[in-house]
Scaffold this active site. Structure first.
Site, PDB file in Angstrom:
ATOM      1  N   HIS A 193       0.342   7.472   1.941  1.00  0.00           N
ATOM      2  CA  HIS A 193      -0.564   7.080   3.032  1.00  0.00           C
ATOM      3  C   HIS A 193      -1.663   6.126   2.571  1.00  0.00           C
ATOM      4  CE1 HIS A 193      -3.881  10.442   2.599  1.00  0.00           C
ATOM      5  NE2 HIS A 193      -3.583   9.887   1.446  1.00  0.00           N
TER       6      HIS A 193
ATOM      7  N   ASP B   6      -0.230   9.827 -13.805  1.00  0.00           N
ATOM      8  CA  ASP B   6      -1.287   9.121 -13.084  1.00  0.00           C
ATOM      9  C   ASP B   6      -1.912   8.111 -14.028  1.00  0.00           C
ATOM     10  OD1 ASP B   6      -3.271   8.473 -11.094  1.00  0.00           O
ATOM     11  OD2 ASP B   6      -3.128  10.534 -10.359  1.00  0.00           O
TER      12      ASP B   6
ATOM     13  N   GLY C 119       0.433   5.667 -16.616  1.00  0.00           N
ATOM     14  CA  GLY C 119       1.096   4.412 -16.314  1.00  0.00           C
ATOM     15  C   GLY C 119       0.852   3.940 -14.902  1.00  0.00           C
ATOM     16  N   ASP C 120       1.608   2.915 -14.504  1.00  0.00           N
ATOM     17  CA  ASP C 120       1.515   2.297 -13.185  1.00  0.00           C
ATOM     18  C   ASP C 120       2.722   2.732 -12.371  1.00  0.00           C
ATOM     19  OD1 ASP C 120       1.423   0.705 -10.947  1.00  0.00           O
ATOM     20  OD2 ASP C 120       1.441  -1.207 -12.015  1.00  0.00           O
ATOM     21  N   PHE C 121       2.489   3.562 -11.359  1.00  0.00           N
ATOM     22  CA  PHE C 121       3.633   4.108 -10.636  1.00  0.00           C
ATOM     23  C   PHE C 121       4.367   3.081  -9.775  1.00  0.00           C
ATOM     24  CE2 PHE C 121       0.202   6.295  -7.795  1.00  0.00           C
ATOM     25  CZ  PHE C 121       0.066   5.185  -6.974  1.00  0.00           C
TER      26      PHE C 121
END
Length: 349
Positions: A256, A212, A237-239
């Site tokens: 969602h 996350d 990090g940046d998913f």
């Protein structure tokens, strides 16, 4: 506001069509407002040891006795509290989860759902109908998650609330899926790690990675469970661009939040992270193709008002997965409002 009792009585006998029922429905927002007030005041905590008179309870909660009585009187109509012949209020079984000191407490979840970040946009749903988009940025000047990144107090409400909601569903969801005996599970956007912990407890041969943003991972609770020692790690990090390698990649209550195009980017990153033969598990509400009540439909409108995402149907999931090079293999129901949408890389089909 007039005689609501007689209006309700007329509605019950069909004398005014559905008018009285619609008025009651329009007044429905008052209940969560009262529920939030009671949760903030920790009323349930102060009734854990038995009934208390309004004056005594008000002193303990630093509230006004008359106002507190009126709030609890409404909540008692839903079975959360009760009032005896002496006018003392008690906590009923249905209200126990409002306590902050019991397993399965959802107090933080109630505070999150009724927080202004959801409450105010929901009140502007007409804007969503007119524009087709969220009203959140107009109210708070920045997008949903950017707002949290700039407001630590609000972010804490959100992450604590998500943990509370997840706390009652993580075990049943983890127990609904036949995870491999060994391998690495990557929980993408896993928050404080509650779901990953449930998976690792259910599968003693598994290891896990909690992935996350840095400020979210910093609040993880995996270290609280000594039984999981040595079986987990964290990654930041940046998913949308990169995901740690794993045999099973889990996305619980993540897709969602986002539009289809963003979901495809995220799913492609997850696909690149999969070991050969691996699986992606999307854990989200799945909207049924009928008009039965389902929490997914309520959540869908919260997503519309405050975020940019939506809840999806079985076919919606199939389409977004296919765009990312994935094949929907099955949808596994769970005892909760969420289902497990399983997918694998098309190359592995």
């Amino acid at each position: 506001m007039g005689d609501r009792g007689s209006a309700g009585e007329r509605g019950a006998h069909g004398g005014d069509g559905g008018g009285a029922a619609l008025i009651d429905a329009a007044l429905g927002f008052v209940f969560p407002a009262a529920l939030r007030a009671a949760a903030l005041a920790r009323v349930a905590d102060h009734l854990a040891d038995g009934p208390r008179a309004p004056a005594e309870l008000a002193a303990a909660t630093d509230t006004d006795p008359a106002a507190l009585t009126r709030v609890l009187r409404l909540l008692a109509t839903r079975g959360l509290f009760g009032e005896d012949e002496q006018g003392r209020f008690r906590l009923e079984a249905a209200g126990q989860a409002l306590r902050s000191d019991v397993p399965g407490s959802v107090r933080d979840g109630v505070l999150m759902i009724t927080d202004r970040t959801f409450w105010l946009p929901a009140g502007r749903m007409d804007h969503c109908l007119s524009t087709g988009g969220s009203v959140f940025e107009e109210i708070f000047t920045r997008p949903f998650f950017d707002h949290f990144a700039q407001d630590a107090k609000t972010a804490a409400v959100f992450h604590d609330g998500m943990a509370a909601m997840s706390g009652v569903e993580n075990g049943p969801i983890a127990g609904s899926y036949d995870f491999p005996k060994t391998g690495t599970v990557v929980d993408v956007g896993g928050g404080q790690g509650g779901f990953l912990a449930a998976i690792l407890r259910a599968g003693p041969g598994l290891s896990g990675v909690l992935y996350d943003r840095a400020h979210v991972v910093a609040g993880h609770r995996l270290a609280d469970d000594a039984a999981l020692a040595g079986r987990w790690s964290t990654a930041e990090g940046d998913f949308f661009t990169d995901v740690p390698k794993g045999d099973v990649v889990v996305l619980k209550r993540i897709l969602h939040d986002w539009q289809d195009e963003q979901c495809v980017r995220l799913l492609r990153a997850c696909r690149r992270a999969l070991a050969p033969g691996g699986r992606i598990l999307v854990v989200d509400a799945v909207i049924a193709p009928d008009n039965r009540p389902h929490q997914a439909k309520d959540l869908d409108l919260l997503m519309m008002a405050s975020l940019v995402g939506r809840e999806r149907t079985h076919e919606d999931f199939r389409a977004v997965l296919a765009e990312a090079g994935l094949r929907l293999t099955r949808v596994v129901p769970t005892p909760t409002v969420l289902s497990i949408v399983e997918a694998q890389a098309v190359d592995d089909a």
